[in-house]
Scaffold this active site. Sequence first.
Site, PDB file in Angstrom:
ATOM      1  N   CYS A 172       0.875  -1.179   0.000  1.00  0.00           N
ATOM      2  CA  CYS A 172       0.000   0.000   0.000  1.00  0.00           C
ATOM      3  C   CYS A 172       0.913   1.230   0.000  1.00  0.00           C
ATOM      4  O   CYS A 172       2.132   1.107   0.132  1.00  0.00           O
ATOM      5  CB  CYS A 172      -0.930  -0.013   1.208  1.00  0.00           C
ATOM      6  SG  CYS A 172      -0.090  -0.237   2.775  1.00  0.00           S
ATOM      7  N   HIS A 173       0.320   2.377  -0.201  1.00  0.00           N
ATOM      8  CA  HIS A 173       1.110   3.608  -0.360  1.00  0.00           C
ATOM      9  C   HIS A 173       0.521   4.725   0.502  1.00  0.00           C
ATOM     10  O   HIS A 173      -0.645   4.651   0.912  1.00  0.00           O
ATOM     11  CB  HIS A 173       1.079   4.079  -1.818  1.00  0.00           C
ATOM     12  CG  HIS A 173       1.372   3.012  -2.833  1.00  0.00           C
ATOM     13  ND1 HIS A 173       2.652   2.605  -3.138  1.00  0.00           N
ATOM     14  CD2 HIS A 173       0.553   2.280  -3.631  1.00  0.00           C
ATOM     15  CE1 HIS A 173       2.605   1.670  -4.075  1.00  0.00           C
ATOM     16  NE2 HIS A 173       1.345   1.454  -4.391  1.00  0.00           N
ATOM     17  N   ARG A 200      12.893  -0.222  -3.571  1.00  0.00           N
ATOM     18  CA  ARG A 200      12.129  -0.638  -4.746  1.00  0.00           C
ATOM     19  C   ARG A 200      12.873  -0.223  -6.008  1.00  0.00           C
ATOM     20  O   ARG A 200      13.296   0.924  -6.132  1.00  0.00           O
ATOM     21  CB  ARG A 200      10.754   0.024  -4.707  1.00  0.00           C
ATOM     22  CG  ARG A 200       9.761  -0.551  -5.717  1.00  0.00           C
ATOM     23  CD  ARG A 200       8.440   0.163  -5.611  1.00  0.00           C
ATOM     24  NE  ARG A 200       7.364  -0.569  -6.255  1.00  0.00           N
ATOM     25  CZ  ARG A 200       6.268   0.003  -6.729  1.00  0.00           C
ATOM     26  NH1 ARG A 200       6.091   1.313  -6.607  1.00  0.00           N
ATOM     27  NH2 ARG A 200       5.323  -0.711  -7.301  1.00  0.00           N
ATOM     28  N   ASP A 241      -2.878  -2.444  -2.306  1.00  0.00           N
ATOM     29  CA  ASP A 241      -2.414  -1.439  -3.269  1.00  0.00           C
ATOM     30  C   ASP A 241      -3.124  -0.092  -3.086  1.00  0.00           C
ATOM     31  O   ASP A 241      -3.046   0.792  -3.936  1.00  0.00           O
ATOM     32  CB  ASP A 241      -2.572  -1.928  -4.714  1.00  0.00           C
ATOM     33  CG  ASP A 241      -1.928  -0.984  -5.720  1.00  0.00           C
ATOM     34  OD1 ASP A 241      -0.849  -0.455  -5.424  1.00  0.00           O
ATOM     35  OD2 ASP A 241      -2.514  -0.764  -6.799  1.00  0.00           O
TER      36      ASP A 241
HETATM   37  C1  0GY Z   1       1.597   0.029  -8.066  1.00  0.00           C
HETATM   38  C2  0GY Z   1       1.352   0.528  -9.397  1.00  0.00           C
HETATM   39  C3  0GY Z   1       1.661   1.564 -10.158  1.00  0.00           C
HETATM   40  C4  0GY Z   1       2.371   2.719  -9.791  1.00  0.00           C
HETATM   41  C5  0GY Z   1       3.439   2.688  -9.029  1.00  0.00           C
HETATM   42  O1  0GY Z   1       5.357   3.596  -8.197  1.00  0.00           O
HETATM   43  C6  0GY Z   1       4.330   3.814  -8.813  1.00  0.00           C
HETATM   44  O2  0GY Z   1       4.022   4.921  -9.245  1.00  0.00           O
HETATM   45  O3  0GY Z   1       3.780   1.581  -8.411  1.00  0.00           O
HETATM   46  C7  0GY Z   1       1.299   1.452 -11.579  1.00  0.00           C
HETATM   47  O4  0GY Z   1       1.030   2.490 -12.220  1.00  0.00           O
HETATM   48  O5  0GY Z   1       1.247   0.311 -12.105  1.00  0.00           O
HETATM   49  O6  0GY Z   1       2.288  -0.944  -7.917  1.00  0.00           O
HETATM   50  O7  0GY Z   1       1.077   0.515  -7.066  1.00  0.00           O
END
Ligand code: 0GY
Length: 291
Positions: free
Chosen positions: A28-29, A120, A245
């Site tokens: 998650c972010h 990452r 996610d």
């Molecule tokens: C994810 C997916 C995406 C974006 C990112 O780092 C990111 O901006 O991971 C995506 O656009 O597929 O893994 O959350």
Amino acid sequence: MDADWIPFHPNPKKPDFVLPEGAVDAHCHVFGPAETFPFAPERKYTPCDAGKDKLFELRDFLGFQRNVIVQATCHGRDNRALVDACRAAGDLARGVASVGPDVADRELADMDAAGVRGVRFNFVKRLVEAPRKDVFQRIADRIAGLGWHIVVYFEAADLEDLVPFLESLAATIVIDHMGRPDVTKGVGHPDFRRFVDLMGHNENIWSKVTCPERLTVAGPPYDDVVEYAAHIVELFPDRVLWGTDWPHPNMKSHMPDDGALVDFIPRIARTPMQQRKLLVDNPMRLYWAQD
Ligand code: 0GY
């Protein structure tokens, strides 16, 4: 600054699937708030604000106990929002950061103290400018002493080229979203077989069985993704992770209901033992065991 993708689901359903005690949302972010933690100038998309308080609220609502917060490209290598969220969560969150090869030892030590346990490497060309293996190799060297692992994000078409690099890394590797298979091709297709073979002969490699909402062509309830994730869980029950996610950066087709995503779990991890490994034992081993 306006977001250019749909905001996260405002009122997800309460999941029918009851998560096991101690479950971890391992992908998650947190984004912003932009006023405090501005987005990176080089970003390829602008998210809506999705701060730590919202994330912790969702964690409790869905029945998770812990989060692994992963740095996304819209914050570039500025990990302040991530570190702030990890600190605020105390022992209930760990982080995966994005750094450059020139990151200071002091900065790495501070992030480690805050709960960061990995970096990452993003090879997705629509998200990052010219990712370079030699740069990532230098970063891998920098974090070697910390016992961190490496999360790798790439598209299925790039796997063949990446295999030698992935196999050369000494750290544990976690691959995002099963290497993003094309789910119209079937689990027997050579592209997915290559991914399964890689995991099969290299015990250093883990997979997140995440993001049916990104991989699907059919849309919710993501029937076309079940077979792929269930296959990986079945074959490698001790090297899989799961996450929501949230807040689903850069999703353009639809915004998933996070409660419905949790209900997807028993379709891909079909026994209580598989569920326990996926949601508790594996993430705890990778992110909390050192403490
Ligand atoms: C994810 C997916 C995406 C974006 C990112 O780092 C990111 O901006 O991971 C995506 O656009 O597929 O893994 O959350």
